[in-house]
Write a protein that holds these residues in place. Sequence first.
Motif, PDB file in Angstrom:
ATOM      1  N   TRP A  19       1.299  -5.043  11.854  1.00 11.96           N
ATOM      2  CA  TRP A  19       1.350  -3.610  12.137  1.00 11.96           C
ATOM      3  C   TRP A  19       0.674  -3.332  13.480  1.00 11.96           C
ATOM      4  CZ3 TRP A  19       3.419   0.738   9.873  1.00 11.96           C
ATOM      5  CH2 TRP A  19       2.922   1.979  10.297  1.00 11.96           C
ATOM      6  N   ILE A  20       1.383  -2.620  14.346  1.00  8.75           N
ATOM      7  CA  ILE A  20       0.831  -2.213  15.637  1.00  8.75           C
ATOM      8  C   ILE A  20       0.664  -0.703  15.630  1.00  8.75           C
ATOM      9  CG2 ILE A  20       1.189  -2.143  18.133  1.00  8.75           C
ATOM     10  CD1 ILE A  20       0.737  -4.952  17.129  1.00  8.75           C
ATOM     11  N   GLU A  21      -0.530  -0.250  15.923  1.00  8.23           N
ATOM     12  CA  GLU A  21      -0.809   1.184  15.987  1.00  8.23           C
ATOM     13  C   GLU A  21      -0.498   1.678  17.395  1.00  8.23           C
ATOM     14  OE1 GLU A  21      -1.393   4.405  13.986  1.00  8.23           O
ATOM     15  OE2 GLU A  21      -2.257   2.653  13.000  1.00  8.23           O
ATOM     16  N   GLY A  22       0.551   2.483  17.527  1.00  7.31           N
ATOM     17  CA  GLY A  22       0.945   2.976  18.832  1.00  7.31           C
ATOM     18  C   GLY A  22       0.050   4.106  19.319  1.00  7.31           C
ATOM     19  N   SER A  23       0.046   4.320  20.633  1.00  6.92           N
ATOM     20  CA  SER A  23      -0.729   5.401  21.244  1.00  6.92           C
ATOM     21  C   SER A  23       0.170   6.605  21.480  1.00  6.92           C
ATOM     22  CB  SER A  23      -1.329   4.944  22.573  1.00  6.92           C
ATOM     23  OG  SER A  23      -2.141   3.819  22.397  1.00  6.92           O
ATOM     24  N   ASP A  24      -0.294   7.780  21.043  1.00  6.94           N
ATOM     25  CA  ASP A  24       0.496   8.991  21.209  1.00  6.94           C
ATOM     26  C   ASP A  24       0.491   9.519  22.631  1.00  6.94           C
ATOM     27  OD1 ASP A  24       1.137   8.993  18.522  1.00  6.94           O
ATOM     28  OD2 ASP A  24      -0.590  10.228  17.970  1.00  6.94           O
ATOM     29  N   ASP A  25      -0.455   9.060  23.461  1.00  5.82           N
ATOM     30  CA  ASP A  25      -0.602   9.633  24.797  1.00  5.82           C
ATOM     31  C   ASP A  25       0.192   8.889  25.861  1.00  5.82           C
ATOM     32  OD1 ASP A  25      -2.079   7.339  24.652  1.00  5.82           O
ATOM     33  OD2 ASP A  25      -3.835   8.133  25.680  1.00  5.82           O
ATOM     34  N   ARG A  75       0.814  -1.220   0.000  1.00  4.24           N
ATOM     35  CA  ARG A  75       0.000   0.000   0.000  1.00  4.24           C
ATOM     36  C   ARG A  75       0.847   1.270   0.000  1.00  4.24           C
ATOM     37  NH1 ARG A  75      -4.707  -2.031  -1.729  1.00  4.24           N
ATOM     38  NH2 ARG A  75      -5.400  -3.774  -0.413  1.00  4.24           N
ATOM     39  N   GLY A  76       2.095   1.181   0.413  1.00  6.70           N
ATOM     40  CA  GLY A  76       2.948   2.361   0.453  1.00  6.70           C
ATOM     41  C   GLY A  76       4.296   2.036   1.063  1.00  6.70           C
ATOM     42  N   ARG A  77       5.157   3.045   1.098  1.00  8.06           N
ATOM     43  CA  ARG A  77       6.498   2.867   1.668  1.00  8.06           C
ATOM     44  C   ARG A  77       6.685   3.818   2.840  1.00  8.06           C
ATOM     45  NH1 ARG A  77      12.405   2.891  -1.449  1.00  8.06           N
ATOM     46  NH2 ARG A  77      13.649   2.593   0.452  1.00  8.06           N
ATOM     47  N   ILE A  78       7.319   3.310   3.902  1.00 16.35           N
ATOM     48  CA  ILE A  78       7.658   4.139   5.062  1.00 16.35           C
ATOM     49  C   ILE A  78       9.039   4.725   4.794  1.00 16.35           C
ATOM     50  CG2 ILE A  78       8.026   4.155   7.559  1.00 16.35           C
ATOM     51  CD1 ILE A  78       6.113   1.740   7.696  1.00 16.35           C
ATOM     52  N   ARG A  79       9.083   5.971   4.373  1.00 15.36           N
ATOM     53  CA  ARG A  79      10.306   6.558   3.833  1.00 15.36           C
ATOM     54  C   ARG A  79      11.312   6.960   4.906  1.00 15.36           C
ATOM     55  NH1 ARG A  79      10.174   6.884  -1.415  1.00 15.36           N
ATOM     56  NH2 ARG A  79       8.176   6.814  -2.508  1.00 15.36           N
ATOM     57  N   GLU A  80      10.873   7.073   6.173  1.00 17.43           N
ATOM     58  CA  GLU A  80      11.813   7.456   7.223  1.00 17.43           C
ATOM     59  C   GLU A  80      12.815   6.353   7.537  1.00 17.43           C
ATOM     60  OE1 GLU A  80       8.555   7.494   7.471  1.00 17.43           O
ATOM     61  OE2 GLU A  80       7.967   9.609   7.632  1.00 17.43           O
ATOM     62  N   ALA A  81      12.521   5.125   7.133  1.00 12.03           N
ATOM     63  CA  ALA A  81      13.382   3.994   7.464  1.00 12.03           C
ATOM     64  C   ALA A  81      14.631   3.975   6.592  1.00 12.03           C
ATOM     65  CB  ALA A  81      12.609   2.692   7.292  1.00 12.03           C
ATOM     66  N   SER A  82      15.721   3.457   7.147  1.00  8.89           N
ATOM     67  CA  SER A  82      16.981   3.401   6.402  1.00  8.89           C
ATOM     68  C   SER A  82      16.973   2.279   5.369  1.00  8.89           C
ATOM     69  CB  SER A  82      18.156   3.209   7.369  1.00  8.89           C
ATOM     70  OG  SER A  82      17.959   2.056   8.173  1.00  8.89           O
ATOM     71  N   ASN A  83      16.228   1.198   5.628  1.00 11.45           N
ATOM     72  CA  ASN A  83      16.062   0.123   4.659  1.00 11.45           C
ATOM     73  C   ASN A  83      14.654   0.194   4.061  1.00 11.45           C
ATOM     74  OD1 ASN A  83      18.657  -1.258   5.158  1.00 11.45           O
ATOM     75  ND2 ASN A  83      17.791  -1.650   7.185  1.00 11.45           N
ATOM     76  N   ALA A  84      14.415  -0.616   3.050  1.00  7.48           N
ATOM     77  CA  ALA A  84      13.087  -0.630   2.435  1.00  7.48           C
ATOM     78  C   ALA A  84      12.070  -1.221   3.414  1.00  7.48           C
ATOM     79  CB  ALA A  84      13.119  -1.445   1.144  1.00  7.48           C
ATOM     80  N   VAL A  85      11.089  -0.412   3.796  1.00  2.68           N
ATOM     81  CA  VAL A  85      10.020  -0.847   4.690  1.00  2.68           C
ATOM     82  C   VAL A  85       8.703  -0.522   4.008  1.00  2.68           C
ATOM     83  CG1 VAL A  85       8.967  -0.639   6.954  1.00  2.68           C
ATOM     84  CG2 VAL A  85      11.443  -0.386   6.714  1.00  2.68           C
ATOM     85  N   LEU A  86       7.918  -1.534   3.703  1.00  5.35           N
ATOM     86  CA  LEU A  86       6.693  -1.368   2.940  1.00  5.35           C
ATOM     87  C   LEU A  86       5.473  -1.627   3.822  1.00  5.35           C
ATOM     88  CD1 LEU A  86       7.838  -3.222  -0.297  1.00  5.35           C
ATOM     89  CD2 LEU A  86       7.995  -0.791   0.217  1.00  5.35           C
ATOM     90  N   TYR A  87       4.558  -0.672   3.812  1.00  9.94           N
ATOM     91  CA  TYR A  87       3.292  -0.829   4.526  1.00  9.94           C
ATOM     92  C   TYR A  87       2.347  -1.618   3.627  1.00  9.94           C
ATOM     93  CZ  TYR A  87      -1.154   0.375   6.764  1.00  9.94           C
ATOM     94  OH  TYR A  87      -2.381   0.319   7.361  1.00  9.94           O
ATOM     95  N   CYS A  88       1.780  -2.712   4.154  1.00 13.02           N
ATOM     96  CA  CYS A  88       0.988  -3.627   3.341  1.00 13.02           C
ATOM     97  C   CYS A  88      -0.292  -4.026   4.066  1.00 13.02           C
ATOM     98  CB  CYS A  88       1.786  -4.909   3.056  1.00 13.02           C
ATOM     99  SG  CYS A  88       3.373  -4.659   2.247  1.00 13.02           S
ATOM    100  N   THR A  89      -1.163  -4.663   3.307  1.00  9.89           N
ATOM    101  CA  THR A  89      -2.244  -5.420   3.910  1.00  9.89           C
ATOM    102  C   THR A  89      -2.036  -6.884   3.560  1.00  9.89           C
ATOM    103  OG1 THR A  89      -3.650  -4.985   1.976  1.00  9.89           O
ATOM    104  CG2 THR A  89      -3.928  -3.555   3.905  1.00  9.89           C
TER     105      THR A  89
END
Length: 273
Positions: free
Chosen positions: A108-114, A28-42
């Motif tokens: 994928w784990i959705e972290g909590s900002d709080d 679905r997309g790429r996580i560009r902040e990562a130093s290696n190729a990290v792809l967001y998928c379903t």
Amino acid sequence: MPAPERIPAGSVSADAVPLLTHGELTVRGRIREASNAVLYCTVAYEGREAACVYKPVAGERPLWDFPDGTLAQREVAAYEVSLATGWDLVPPTVLREGPHGEGMCQLWIEGSDDVELLALVDGDEPGEGWKAVGLAQVDEERTALLVHADDARLRRLAVLDAVINNSDRKGGHLLASGGHLWGIDHGVTFHAENKLRTLLWGWAGEPLTEEAVEVLQGLRDGLKEGAALAERLAPLITGAETEALRARVAELLRSGRHPEPAGDWPPIPWPPV
């Protein structure tokens, strides 16, 4: 298309591995902040769908101190050791074929900002509920004390990092979700040489908890030649790395204490987050 399911903590381990292993993987997309190729998928399997991260071996950047093309296997090995502890500190992770070849696939784990796990504070005392790590440079004129939460979940993760010889435990690799704590990004682990580098030094030199000692005893048994954990790790890390893993577990049990910085390797990763 409906949004992918966010599987809550506490229910992930039993169901996610077959989903990640056998499901249809769609980038679905790429996580560009990562130093290696990290792809967001379903990933979808038998009517179930979830979000995941896919890191193909082909997208790994060469490192001077780790063999090329081994980071994905190390991520899976970290999950296997975490699973064996019973602490479930690493999201379910498998090695599989994907759109860009073999790689690791992790729920994928959705972290909590709080949830605040790390902080910079002025002064030389961490304050109640915090453990001091050391001084960090904030800008050209100011340094501050880097601290982490005095949290039993983090303490377990500090033990796991010592076991797997994690050389890159940064603040951004900690995710709190639904009361559970997860550690991610374990590609630079299991080196045969001591390379422990972490933000979780707050318990350095302190006695291990009784719980940690029991977990380490279980790991010691699971790592014996022919035991289940050793067999699962065999295709993921080298024989020398497995021997070093056994030695780290044995040393933790012998000393009965959290390790301290060795002095021959930078103890805190940079940047720390």
